[in-house]
Design a protein around this motif. Structure first.
Motif, short mmCIF file in Angstrom:
data_model
loop_
_atom_site.label_atom_id
_atom_site.label_comp_id
_atom_site.label_asym_id
_atom_site.label_seq_id
_atom_site.Cartn_x
_atom_site.Cartn_y
_atom_site.Cartn_z
N GLN A 1 0.89 -1.28 -0.20
CA GLN A 1 0.07 -0.20 0.01
C GLN A 1 0.82 1.49 -0.12
O GLN A 1 0.73 1.89 -0.86
N GLU A 2 2.01 0.97 0.54
CA GLU A 2 2.33 2.18 1.27
C GLU A 2 3.57 2.70 -0.42
O GLU A 2 3.70 3.77 -0.85
N ALA A 3 4.10 1.50 -0.97
CA ALA A 3 4.86 2.07 -2.19
C ALA A 3 3.79 2.07 -3.22
O ALA A 3 3.78 3.38 -4.30
N GLY A 4 2.71 1.50 -3.43
CA GLY A 4 1.32 2.19 -4.13
C GLY A 4 0.95 3.68 -4.44
O GLY A 4 1.05 4.09 -5.11
N LEU A 5 1.06 3.44 -2.99
CA LEU A 5 0.59 5.67 -2.54
C LEU A 5 1.83 5.93 -3.25
O LEU A 5 1.01 6.89 -4.49
N ARG B 1 -1.67 -2.07 -12.43
CA ARG B 1 -0.95 -3.08 -11.29
C ARG B 1 -1.23 -2.82 -10.04
O ARG B 1 -1.27 -3.35 -9.16
N CYS B 2 -1.93 -1.43 -9.58
CA CYS B 2 -2.94 -1.82 -8.51
C CYS B 2 -3.25 -2.31 -8.16
O CYS B 2 -3.52 -3.11 -6.45
N MET B 3 -4.34 -2.30 -9.28
CA MET B 3 -5.01 -3.84 -9.11
C MET B 3 -4.60 -5.08 -8.71
O MET B 3 -5.66 -6.07 -8.70
N ARG B 4 -3.78 -5.36 -9.30
CA ARG B 4 -3.10 -6.53 -9.39
C ARG B 4 -2.51 -6.49 -8.49
O ARG B 4 -2.58 -8.04 -7.81
N GLY B 5 -1.74 -5.94 -7.93
CA GLY B 5 -1.63 -5.95 -6.09
C GLY B 5 -2.73 -6.60 -5.15
O GLY B 5 -2.91 -7.28 -4.16
N TYR B 6 -3.92 -5.77 -5.57
CA TYR B 6 -5.01 -6.04 -4.44
C TYR B 6 -5.36 -7.46 -5.24
O TYR B 6 -6.10 -8.37 -3.95
N ALA B 7 -5.11 -8.06 -6.01
CA ALA B 7 -5.44 -9.61 -6.15
C ALA B 7 -5.03 -10.66 -5.65
O ALA B 7 -5.06 -11.37 -5.32
N GLU B 8 -3.70 -9.66 -5.78
CA GLU B 8 -2.82 -10.50 -5.82
C GLU B 8 -2.61 -11.49 -4.03
O GLU B 8 -3.30 -12.32 -3.16
N ARG C 1 -7.53 8.95 -15.02
CA ARG C 1 -7.22 9.98 -13.84
C ARG C 1 -8.04 10.26 -12.93
O ARG C 1 -7.58 10.77 -11.67
N GLN C 2 -8.95 9.53 -13.11
CA GLN C 2 -9.59 10.06 -12.06
C GLN C 2 -10.08 8.45 -11.08
O GLN C 2 -9.83 9.01 -9.99
N ALA C 3 -9.67 7.48 -11.68
CA ALA C 3 -8.75 6.42 -11.41
C ALA C 3 -8.00 6.44 -9.99
O ALA C 3 -8.29 6.22 -9.10
N VAL C 4 -6.92 7.09 -10.62
CA VAL C 4 -5.66 7.16 -9.62
C VAL C 4 -5.74 7.89 -8.71
O VAL C 4 -5.19 7.98 -8.02
N GLU C 5 -7.00 9.28 -9.35
CA GLU C 5 -7.05 10.02 -7.86
C GLU C 5 -8.10 9.25 -6.55
O GLU C 5 -7.78 9.58 -5.51
#
Length: 294
Positions: free
Chosen positions: A17-21, A47-54, A249-253
């Protein structure tokens, strides 16, 4: 050993989470400066969602070993545990976060749009994220479906919790209590009852009891199945929102705000609990009250 694996899973998730942020915040800044394309932002979101899936996949395996451990995990603070829903955040929380990010004015537009009292232009953007009328319609539909699925899982959890007062645990409890009372009474003269009583009462506290372990294991398995489904709902809700409804961009925010909220709540609640558990200060010795005698 099992608890260590649970803790390690959560620690890896928090570190991710910290790295992804950091990556998301950098992408947000680049987007604001016009230095990031939609394709680049979309890759960051994926990439963020892949981390969540893992993370969900790892939790699935842990839930099948001991689902109960994830419902009130000791590695979380008491405040974090107080807001958990079936071992995690409510799936609808992601949508509520989007509403909040979009500003107070968006809530008024939502009420008008849903009730039919207001007309929203198809291309009109609203709130801080520039949510359009079509996006709002899709978000509202996702919200309704998510709440419906949450309610269904909550009902099943309530039923499972109520089953503790029924089979298979209650008959075992009653049988053991009756046998223990009979063993203490002077009238337990029947050979069959006496033999059965000796077997029940002879089991020392803390010893292996396969019948009880099997009964509790059934509840844990039920909790594990519910947690798997809740994790899937959390995952699918977030996935639909950030990859199918929102722009890159909305998803990133939205993901930036979600990770900030999670990490800050954890940090602040840990600080608060640390302050509570600090040794009490030595009492201050007050000077004696002045004498009223002249």
């Amino acid at each position: 050993m099992g608890a260590a694996r649970h803790v390690a899973c959560y620690q890896r998730w928090t570190a991710g989470q910290e790295a992804g942020l950091g990556e998301l915040e950098a992408s947000s800044a680049n987007a604001a400066a016009g230095r990031a394309t939609d394709g680049e932002l979309r890759a960051v979101v994926e990439r963020c969602m892949r981390g969540y899936a893992e993370y969900v996949s790892t939790r699935r395996a842990l839930a099948r070993e001991d689902g109960a451990a994830l419902f009130a995990p000791p590695w979380c603070t008491s405040f974090e545990n107080s807001v958990l829903w079936i071992g995690g955040c409510r799936p609808s929380l992601t949508i509520r976060l989007l509403y909040s990010l979009s500003g107070e004015g968006l809530e008024e537009h939502i009420e008008e749009f849903i009730s039919g009292r207001g007309a929203l232009g198809a291309a009109r953007g609203m709130g801080l994220l520039g949510i359009t009328a079509r996006q709002l319609e899709l978000v509202n539909d996702l919200h309704r479906r998510t709440l419906r699925d949450e309610d269904a899982l909550s009902d099943r959890l309530a039923t499972l919790q109520e089953d503790v007062a029924d089979r298979p645990l209650l008959p075992i409890v009653r049988e053991r209590a009756t046998a223990a009372a009979a063993a203490l009474g002077a009238g337990a003269s029947c050979d069959g009852l006496a033999t059965r009583t000796r077997l029940v009462v002879a089991t020392p506290e803390g010893a292996v009891d396969h019948e009880v372990d099997a009964a509790i294991g059934r509840y844990k398995a039920g909790l594990g199945r519910l947690l798997e489904e809740a994790d899937e709902l959390r995952m699918s809700t977030a996935q639909t929102l950030v990859t199918e409804i929102l722009t890159p961009r909305q998803a990133v925010e939205t993901l930036v705000a979600a990770k900030q909220l999670h990490l800050k709540v954890r940090s602040w609640s840990r600080r608060g609990e640390a302050a509570v558990t600090q040794p009490a200060r030595s009492p201050v010795t007050l000077p004696p009250a002045p004498s009223s005698n002249p």
